[in-house]
Design a protein around this motif. Structure first.
Motif, PDB file in Angstrom:
ATOM      1  N   ASN A   8       0.825  -1.220   0.000  1.00 35.30           N
ATOM      2  CA  ASN A   8       0.000   0.000   0.000  1.00 35.30           C
ATOM      3  C   ASN A   8       0.853   1.261   0.000  1.00 35.30           C
ATOM      4  O   ASN A   8       0.534   2.236  -0.674  1.00 35.30           O
ATOM      5  CB  ASN A   8      -0.935   0.019   1.216  1.00 35.30           C
ATOM      6  CG  ASN A   8      -2.010  -1.046   1.108  1.00 35.30           C
ATOM      7  OD1 ASN A   8      -2.230  -1.607   0.038  1.00 35.30           O
ATOM      8  ND2 ASN A   8      -2.664  -1.323   2.216  1.00 35.30           N
ATOM      9  N   ALA A   9       1.954   1.211   0.783  1.00 38.41           N
ATOM     10  CA  ALA A   9       2.834   2.383   0.864  1.00 38.41           C
ATOM     11  C   ALA A   9       3.486   2.656  -0.490  1.00 38.41           C
ATOM     12  O   ALA A   9       3.604   3.810  -0.910  1.00 38.41           O
ATOM     13  CB  ALA A   9       3.890   2.172   1.945  1.00 38.41           C
ATOM     14  N   ILE A  10       3.893   1.598  -1.172  1.00 37.70           N
ATOM     15  CA  ILE A  10       4.508   1.765  -2.499  1.00 37.70           C
ATOM     16  C   ILE A  10       3.500   2.382  -3.456  1.00 37.70           C
ATOM     17  O   ILE A  10       3.799   3.321  -4.191  1.00 37.70           O
ATOM     18  CB  ILE A  10       5.006   0.399  -3.051  1.00 37.70           C
ATOM     19  CG1 ILE A  10       6.210  -0.093  -2.247  1.00 37.70           C
ATOM     20  CG2 ILE A  10       5.370   0.508  -4.537  1.00 37.70           C
ATOM     21  CD1 ILE A  10       6.591  -1.531  -2.527  1.00 37.70           C
ATOM     22  N   ARG A  11       2.286   1.876  -3.405  1.00 38.76           N
ATOM     23  CA  ARG A  11       1.246   2.403  -4.292  1.00 38.76           C
ATOM     24  C   ARG A  11       1.005   3.896  -4.023  1.00 38.76           C
ATOM     25  O   ARG A  11       0.931   4.695  -4.948  1.00 38.76           O
ATOM     26  CB  ARG A  11      -0.042   1.595  -4.078  1.00 38.76           C
ATOM     27  CG  ARG A  11      -1.124   1.901  -5.083  1.00 38.76           C
ATOM     28  CD  ARG A  11      -2.446   1.290  -4.655  1.00 38.76           C
ATOM     29  NE  ARG A  11      -3.521   2.033  -5.273  1.00 38.76           N
ATOM     30  CZ  ARG A  11      -4.071   1.704  -6.435  1.00 38.76           C
ATOM     31  NH1 ARG A  11      -3.667   0.645  -7.074  1.00 38.76           N
ATOM     32  NH2 ARG A  11      -5.025   2.444  -6.949  1.00 38.76           N
ATOM     33  N   ARG A  12       0.908   4.239  -2.734  1.00 43.10           N
ATOM     34  CA  ARG A  12       0.687   5.650  -2.376  1.00 43.10           C
ATOM     35  C   ARG A  12       1.829   6.518  -2.871  1.00 43.10           C
ATOM     36  O   ARG A  12       1.629   7.601  -3.412  1.00 43.10           O
ATOM     37  CB  ARG A  12       0.564   5.799  -0.860  1.00 43.10           C
ATOM     38  CG  ARG A  12      -0.851   5.658  -0.353  1.00 43.10           C
ATOM     39  CD  ARG A  12      -1.012   6.315   1.016  1.00 43.10           C
ATOM     40  NE  ARG A  12      -0.103   5.764   2.009  1.00 43.10           N
ATOM     41  CZ  ARG A  12      -0.329   4.628   2.656  1.00 43.10           C
ATOM     42  NH1 ARG A  12      -1.427   3.935   2.428  1.00 43.10           N
ATOM     43  NH2 ARG A  12       0.524   4.171   3.535  1.00 43.10           N
ATOM     44  N   SER A  13       3.051   6.009  -2.663  1.00 38.09           N
ATOM     45  CA  SER A  13       4.230   6.764  -3.055  1.00 38.09           C
ATOM     46  C   SER A  13       4.252   6.987  -4.569  1.00 38.09           C
ATOM     47  O   SER A  13       4.534   8.090  -5.043  1.00 38.09           O
ATOM     48  CB  SER A  13       5.470   6.016  -2.581  1.00 38.09           C
ATOM     49  OG  SER A  13       6.580   6.400  -3.323  1.00 38.09           O
ATOM     50  N   LEU A  14       3.944   5.952  -5.333  1.00 37.93           N
ATOM     51  CA  LEU A  14       3.926   6.095  -6.795  1.00 37.93           C
ATOM     52  C   LEU A  14       2.799   7.028  -7.233  1.00 37.93           C
ATOM     53  O   LEU A  14       2.951   7.822  -8.151  1.00 37.93           O
ATOM     54  CB  LEU A  14       3.738   4.726  -7.460  1.00 37.93           C
ATOM     55  CG  LEU A  14       4.925   3.768  -7.354  1.00 37.93           C
ATOM     56  CD1 LEU A  14       4.562   2.408  -7.925  1.00 37.93           C
ATOM     57  CD2 LEU A  14       6.142   4.343  -8.067  1.00 37.93           C
ATOM     58  N   LYS A  15       1.677   6.937  -6.513  1.00 36.70           N
ATOM     59  CA  LYS A  15       0.516   7.727  -6.918  1.00 36.70           C
ATOM     60  C   LYS A  15       0.777   9.228  -6.758  1.00 36.70           C
ATOM     61  O   LYS A  15       0.284  10.026  -7.564  1.00 36.70           O
ATOM     62  CB  LYS A  15      -0.700   7.305  -6.091  1.00 36.70           C
ATOM     63  CG  LYS A  15      -2.005   7.753  -6.697  1.00 36.70           C
ATOM     64  CD  LYS A  15      -3.169   6.914  -6.214  1.00 36.70           C
ATOM     65  CE  LYS A  15      -4.486   7.497  -6.682  1.00 36.70           C
ATOM     66  NZ  LYS A  15      -4.941   8.596  -5.824  1.00 36.70           N
ATOM     67  N   THR A  16       1.568   9.606  -5.769  1.00 34.92           N
ATOM     68  CA  THR A  16       1.824  11.046  -5.597  1.00 34.92           C
ATOM     69  C   THR A  16       2.599  11.634  -6.781  1.00 34.92           C
ATOM     70  O   THR A  16       2.612  12.846  -6.953  1.00 34.92           O
ATOM     71  CB  THR A  16       2.607  11.370  -4.298  1.00 34.92           C
ATOM     72  OG1 THR A  16       3.791  10.603  -4.291  1.00 34.92           O
ATOM     73  CG2 THR A  16       1.778  11.093  -3.069  1.00 34.92           C
ATOM     74  N   LEU A  17       3.220  10.778  -7.602  1.00 35.20           N
ATOM     75  CA  LEU A  17       3.900  11.291  -8.794  1.00 35.20           C
ATOM     76  C   LEU A  17       2.897  11.902  -9.771  1.00 35.20           C
ATOM     77  O   LEU A  17       3.192  12.891 -10.445  1.00 35.20           O
ATOM     78  CB  LEU A  17       4.689  10.177  -9.500  1.00 35.20           C
ATOM     79  CG  LEU A  17       5.840   9.562  -8.696  1.00 35.20           C
ATOM     80  CD1 LEU A  17       6.436   8.385  -9.431  1.00 35.20           C
ATOM     81  CD2 LEU A  17       6.910  10.607  -8.419  1.00 35.20           C
ATOM     82  N   VAL A  18       1.724  11.301  -9.863  1.00 38.16           N
ATOM     83  CA  VAL A  18       0.701  11.835 -10.773  1.00 38.16           C
ATOM     84  C   VAL A  18      -0.398  12.585 -10.020  1.00 38.16           C
ATOM     85  O   VAL A  18      -1.216  13.262 -10.633  1.00 38.16           O
ATOM     86  CB  VAL A  18       0.055  10.707 -11.626  1.00 38.16           C
ATOM     87  CG1 VAL A  18       1.026  10.210 -12.674  1.00 38.16           C
ATOM     88  CG2 VAL A  18      -0.460   9.581 -10.762  1.00 38.16           C
ATOM     89  N   ASP A  19      -0.427  12.435  -8.695  1.00 38.98           N
ATOM     90  CA  ASP A  19      -1.498  13.038  -7.893  1.00 38.98           C
ATOM     91  C   ASP A  19      -0.860  13.630  -6.633  1.00 38.98           C
ATOM     92  O   ASP A  19      -0.949  13.059  -5.558  1.00 38.98           O
ATOM     93  CB  ASP A  19      -2.516  11.932  -7.535  1.00 38.98           C
ATOM     94  CG  ASP A  19      -3.662  12.440  -6.698  1.00 38.98           C
ATOM     95  OD1 ASP A  19      -3.900  13.669  -6.668  1.00 38.98           O
ATOM     96  OD2 ASP A  19      -4.336  11.598  -6.075  1.00 38.98           O
ATOM     97  N   PRO A  20      -0.167  14.784  -6.776  1.00 37.12           N
ATOM     98  CA  PRO A  20       0.623  15.314  -5.661  1.00 37.12           C
ATOM     99  C   PRO A  20      -0.234  15.663  -4.441  1.00 37.12           C
ATOM    100  O   PRO A  20      -1.414  15.975  -4.580  1.00 37.12           O
ATOM    101  CB  PRO A  20       1.269  16.580  -6.230  1.00 37.12           C
ATOM    102  CG  PRO A  20       0.873  16.689  -7.636  1.00 37.12           C
ATOM    103  CD  PRO A  20      -0.134  15.648  -7.959  1.00 37.12           C
ATOM    104  N   SER A  21       0.405  15.605  -3.283  1.00 40.12           N
ATOM    105  CA  SER A  21      -0.245  16.042  -2.045  1.00 40.12           C
ATOM    106  C   SER A  21      -0.536  17.538  -2.150  1.00 40.12           C
ATOM    107  O   SER A  21       0.131  18.239  -2.894  1.00 40.12           O
ATOM    108  CB  SER A  21       0.682  15.790  -0.859  1.00 40.12           C
ATOM    109  OG  SER A  21       0.945  14.418  -0.757  1.00 40.12           O
ATOM    110  N   PRO A  22      -1.521  18.028  -1.376  1.00 43.08           N
ATOM    111  CA  PRO A  22      -1.876  19.448  -1.481  1.00 43.08           C
ATOM    112  C   PRO A  22      -0.717  20.372  -1.118  1.00 43.08           C
ATOM    113  O   PRO A  22       0.097  20.049  -0.254  1.00 43.08           O
ATOM    114  CB  PRO A  22      -3.035  19.608  -0.499  1.00 43.08           C
ATOM    115  CG  PRO A  22      -3.125  18.359   0.257  1.00 43.08           C
ATOM    116  CD  PRO A  22      -2.349  17.299  -0.432  1.00 43.08           C
TER     117      PRO A  22
END
Ligand SMILES: [Zn+2]
Length: 166
Positions: A8-22
């Motif tokens: 899950n952590a890997i997925r979240r980390s990769l996802k922030t590349l296309v969906d940055p934190s606010p």
């Protein structure tokens, strides 16, 4: 961290590349809109304390984004174990108990926030599908590595002196 948490952590980390934190000013806007209080239980927080979290209305694992319209200010208790797999509306109801007026007030406040921040989808569907493919690929490779390492551990145990076959 268990392999499943790491996945899950890997997925979240990769996802922030296309969906940055606010960004900081987006976080400021969230704090301001929710009057420094948890959107679910109303607990008041200070900006520099550690109790505050941004909760995803639609969970990240269910495809929820980091966009403002999907984030609300919450306390650590509501963001963590308390909410778990509940829909946010269900969870909000548990926070308000018998007080239907309070429930409606908080519900409308969240809906208004969502409406006010809603915009175009984050990614076009075909790009979102490409991202999912990447997540699935890494997930599969990770699972295969976990399986190989478990097998190595099993053999090491079987080979160790003093081990008796059951
Ligand atoms: Zn709360």
């Amino acid at each position: 961290m268990t392999p499943s948490q790491a996945r899950n952590a890997i997925r979240r980390s990769l996802k922030t590349l296309v969906d940055p934190s606010p960004a900081k000013q987006e976080k400021d806007a969230i704090w301001h809109y929710f009057d420094n209080a948890c959107a679910y239980c109303g607990y008041t927080m200070t900006r520099h304390g550690r109790q505050a979290h941004l909760d995803h209305l639609v969970a990240e694992m269910a495809g929820g984004s980091n966009r403002m319209c999907n984030l609300v200010l919450t306390c650590a208790r509501c963001n963590g174990d308390q909410k778990r797999e509940l829909d946010w509306q269900e969870y909000l109801a548990t926070c308000c108990g018998e007080d239907k007026a309070l429930y409606n007030l908080r519900l409308q406040k969240i809906y208004h926030w969502v409406e006010q921040n809603e915009g175009a989808p984050l990614l076009a569907p075909e790009l979102a599908a490409l991202c999912e493919q990447e997540f699935d690929l890494i997930n599969q490779q990770f699972s295969e590595a976990v399986a190989r390492l478990r097998e190595i551990a099993r053999q090491a145990k079987a080979d160790s002196p003093g081990h008796t076959e059951e």
